[in-house]
Structure formats: C-alpha cells, structure tokens
Design a protein around this motif. Structure first.
Motif, mmCIF file in Angstrom:
data_model
loop_
_atom_site.group_PDB
_atom_site.id
_atom_site.type_symbol
_atom_site.label_atom_id
_atom_site.label_comp_id
_atom_site.label_asym_id
_atom_site.label_seq_id
_atom_site.Cartn_x
_atom_site.Cartn_y
_atom_site.Cartn_z
ATOM 1 N N UNK A 187 -10.403 1.589 8.403
ATOM 2 C CA UNK A 187 -10.087 2.466 7.272
ATOM 3 C C UNK A 187 -8.964 1.887 6.427
ATOM 4 N N UNK A 188 -8.033 1.217 7.074
ATOM 5 C CA UNK A 188 -6.894 0.645 6.352
ATOM 6 C C UNK A 188 -7.099 -0.865 6.219
ATOM 7 N N UNK A 189 -8.028 -1.185 5.329
ATOM 8 C CA UNK A 189 -8.431 -2.568 5.095
ATOM 9 C C UNK A 189 -8.305 -2.842 3.594
ATOM 10 N N UNK A 190 -7.366 -3.693 3.183
ATOM 11 C CA UNK A 190 -7.156 -3.919 1.750
ATOM 12 C C UNK A 190 -8.364 -4.487 1.022
ATOM 13 N N UNK A 191 -9.259 -5.159 1.752
ATOM 14 C CA UNK A 191 -10.419 -5.762 1.099
ATOM 15 C C UNK A 191 -11.413 -4.716 0.596
ATOM 16 N N UNK A 194 -10.726 -2.171 -5.055
ATOM 17 C CA UNK A 194 -10.557 -2.882 -6.315
ATOM 18 C C UNK A 194 -9.171 -2.525 -6.833
ATOM 19 N N UNK A 195 -8.200 -3.338 -6.463
ATOM 20 C CA UNK A 195 -6.802 -3.000 -6.734
ATOM 21 C C UNK A 195 -6.519 -2.944 -8.229
ATOM 22 N N UNK A 196 -7.066 -3.867 -8.990
ATOM 23 C CA UNK A 196 -6.817 -3.880 -10.432
ATOM 24 C C UNK A 196 -7.301 -2.590 -11.080
ATOM 25 N N UNK A 200 -4.890 0.328 -12.773
ATOM 26 C CA UNK A 200 -5.103 0.706 -14.171
ATOM 27 C C UNK A 200 -5.296 2.212 -14.303
ATOM 28 N N UNK A 201 -6.084 2.788 -13.397
ATOM 29 C CA UNK A 201 -6.342 4.229 -13.438
ATOM 30 C C UNK A 201 -5.078 5.048 -13.206
ATOM 31 N N UNK A 202 -4.130 4.495 -12.453
ATOM 32 C CA UNK A 202 -2.924 5.244 -12.098
ATOM 33 C C UNK A 202 -1.695 4.833 -12.900
ATOM 34 N N UNK A 203 -1.927 4.074 -13.958
ATOM 35 C CA UNK A 203 -0.819 3.697 -14.828
ATOM 36 C C UNK A 203 0.112 2.668 -14.225
ATOM 37 N N UNK A 204 -0.411 1.831 -13.346
ATOM 38 C CA UNK A 204 0.425 0.852 -12.647
ATOM 39 C C UNK A 204 0.060 -0.592 -12.986
ATOM 40 N N UNK A 281 -1.932 3.016 -0.907
ATOM 41 C CA UNK A 281 -1.226 1.866 -0.348
ATOM 42 C C UNK A 281 -1.737 0.575 -0.979
ATOM 43 N N UNK A 282 -3.023 0.526 -1.292
ATOM 44 C CA UNK A 282 -3.604 -0.668 -1.903
ATOM 45 C C UNK A 282 -2.924 -1.024 -3.226
#
Length: 388
Positions: A187-191, A194-196, A200-204, A281-282
């Motif tokens: 469940x906690x797998x960064x892969x 889609x971090x980008x 973008x969706x969260x204003x970061x 976290x991602x």
C-alpha cells in the motif's frame, strides 16, 4: 496453528492499522487467525451494521465518563471477557492467544493459564507511563499489570523504553521481544503514484515539500513548530509545508497560517482516510516529526519511510531505534524546536541528501519493518517457535 487475537480497543485509526497488519501477516504465514473484538468494533471492515454502530456509540459514550467511573467499566470488562473468551476457547480450541494489552484486563491471562494455552501480550500502553487520561486507580492498575506481565507466555514491547520500565517496576517478567510498528509496503509504494499530477492538483508544483502525518495534539508539537518556522519561510521561497491530520491544536494552527498570510505555503487538508495517506506522502520530499514521547512507536514514521520519505525527528529512544541520524533519517535533540526548524530549512536545499537518506529509509523498512517481520518475531516467543 489456530490463533485467537483478542483486543479491547475500538479498532479504529492507528489501532485498526496495527491489528490488521499483525492478523494479515500471521495469516500469510499460514496460520488460522480469528479476532475477538470489543463489541461493536470490527477492525477488518470499515463498514458496520446498525447494531454494531449503536454499540460503537455506546463505547464512545463510555470513554467520556469521569476517570474513576471509566476505570470501573474497564475492570468490569473482565466479566465480559471471561464469558466471551471462555466460549471462544471451548469452541475454537486455539493453540495461541495473542492479546493487545489493555489496562485492568487480566481475564484472558487467567483463562489461558487455566486451559494451558500460550498467551502473548502486545504492550502498547502501561500504567507506568504518563497517559492522556490520568489513572485514578493507579496502584490497582499496576498490581494487575505486574501479574499479567509475569504470568503470560511472552511479551511484545513496541519500544525498549517500555520493556526497561516494566522490568524495573515488576522484576522478573515473561520473555520479551522489541517489535516497533511496521508498514504494508504493497500500500505504501511510491511507484503507484503519478507524483507530478498529484502535486499539480494540490498546488504543490515546483515546490520543495516537507510534510507531516498525524494527530494535532499538544505532545506532537505541530503548533509550536509551525509558529517557529512561519517567521523563517521567506528564507526558502520554494519550501511548502503539508500537515495532514486533525486534532485539538489544528484550529490554532489554521488561525496562525491565515494571520501570517501563509495559506499558499502551508497546506492543512485535515484528516484523510487511511487509504489516502500514501498519496499525500507521495507529494513529500521529506518529513518532520516535531515531537513525540518517551515510549511511543509512531506509525507515521514507518509509513513515511516505507514511501522513501526520510524524517526529521526528535531523539527519543523509540524513534532512535528506527532512525539512524544521517542514515535513515535525521535526529535532533528532543524539545529543541529551533534546532528542528533549522534542520528542516537546511534540508530544503539539499536534494541529494534527501534522496540518499529517503532511499536508505525504504530499504530499512523492506528489510526489517514489514508486518511479516513483526509476526515472525512474536512467534519466536512460543516454545515450539510458532510451528503450524
């Protein structure tokens, strides 16, 4: 092996995560595990029947009772346990009872001894430590606790601090292991993310993100940290803070952020479902734990590290057992908020360091701190070594 897992908690939030982690890991090892929960609690299923929801509201009402009366209810639960656990033992004939220890609860240990069944206690709470709800019957709680810790088969402590306190107070206790929290890496797998897109969706987008996951409680120090770093955020224009969670101090933090005009630099999304935590976290480059306590094993550390996000954290013993300074995270002297803030600001400009330590943190979790490790460890306390 047939295992009965017993707990008296409501099985929600972090408690539920821990219960599910251990149960699922034991099942994955080939054991037959049944759960006996507090009436109305079902840690394996988020949805609840109408009857269970009603019992859950009753349980919530009981927790709001005055201290002495609440502790009388805790003592009285031994009667419930004698009946329910006794019935389960007769019907299921478990070969091991695993219990998440609760104050004043001794009935399960007594039943296990009477029926000759090994019983392992997992110690997440104790009459020996400072608690959110002060104990009224402290001496009685300690007498019961000492008896349980001496007469069970084995003990699983979440930190060496807990074990050392118990040994000093109660003398010769049952054999024990130190087993901090863990994480489900599937469940906690960064892969998975889609971090980008998420950023973008969260204003970061185009930000360096330092994050935090957890309850906004005074002992976690989030309010002091935000107040201390707010005046210095201008030093690192790219830095954004994301503090996920809810609690007592959140309104004060929201007011501070609004008053300083930092709403675009400090995101406070509030409480999110546990299934959504990994996606937040991602978005983080690194994380901060402003404060903790002497005995706890914060679940958030393992979830962050499992995602390859290293943490700036206070040097309490249970935290230092997990984080090696400059290796799998960064430690600062507990209580020194100014030092914590400086480390967060410095790391914002050290991308290579963040990546190196974050990768090492995930490797550590992969190697030692998955729920499977905890399950295998607790089974070593049995004379048979946990054979099926």
């Amino acid at each position: 092996m047939r295992i009965l897992y017993h707990h008296r908690t409501r099985g929600r939030h972090v408690e539920g995560v821990h219960i599910r982690g251990i149960v699922h890991a034991l099942r994955a090892l080939g054991h037959d595990v049944s759960i006996m929960s507090f009436p109305g609690a079902d840690p394996e299923h988020e949805s609840a029947t109408h009857a269970n929801a009603r019992r859950g509201r009753l349980a919530a009402a009981i927790t709001r009772l005055p201290g002495a009366l609440f502790e009388c209810f805790e003592l009285g639960y031994n009667v419930v346990t004698l009946f329910r656990a006794g019935t389960a033992i007769r019907r299921q004939k478990p070969q091991l009872i695993y219990e998440r220890y609760s104050l004043f609860l001794f009935a399960t240990v007594w039943l296990a001894r009477r029926h000759g069944i090994p019983l392992v206690l997992e110690i997440n709470d104790s009459a020996l430590v400072e608690r959110v709800r002060p104990l009224r019957f402290k001496n009685l709680a300690r007498r019961i606790e000492g008896w349980c810790l001496r007469h069970c088969t084995g003990l699983v402590f979440i930190s060496s601090y807990f074990r050392d306190q118990a040994q000093a107070a109660y003398g010769r206790i049952a054999p024990s292991v130190i087993s901090p929290n863990a994480v489900d890496l599937a469940r906690f797998d960064p892969s998975r993310f889609d971090v980008a897109r998420l950023r973008a969706e969260r204003g970061l987008a185009d930000r360096i993100v330092c994050g935090h996951i957890g309850v906004f409680a005074h002992w976690h120090g989030v309010d002091q940290f935000v107040e201390a770093i707010a005046a210095r955020l201008a030093e690192v224009p790219q830095l954004a803070l994301v503090f996920v969670g809810d609690g007592l101090t959140l309104p004060a933090v929201r007011a501070l952020v609004a008053d300083r005009g930092l709403s675009d630099r400090v995101l406070l999304p509030g409480r999110v479902a546990h299934d959504d935590i990994a996606s937040w976290i991602a978005c983080m480059d690194y994380a901060v734990l402003p404060n903790s306590n002497h005995y706890g094993s914060p679940m958030k550390l393992f979830e962050l590290m499992g995602m390859g996000v290293a943490v700036v954290a206070p040097d309490y013993a249970p935290v230092a057992e997990v984080i090696g300074d400059g290796d799998t995270g960064w430690l600062f002297p507990r209580g020194e908020t100014t030092t914590c803030v400086q480390r967060v600001l410095d790391l914002a400009m050290q991308e290579d360091e963040r990546r190196r330590v974050g990768a090492a943190a995930r490797r550590y979790i992969e190697r030692e701190r998955q729920w499977r490790n905890n399950a295998e460890q607790l089974l070593t306390l049995l004379p048979t070594g946990g054979s099926r």
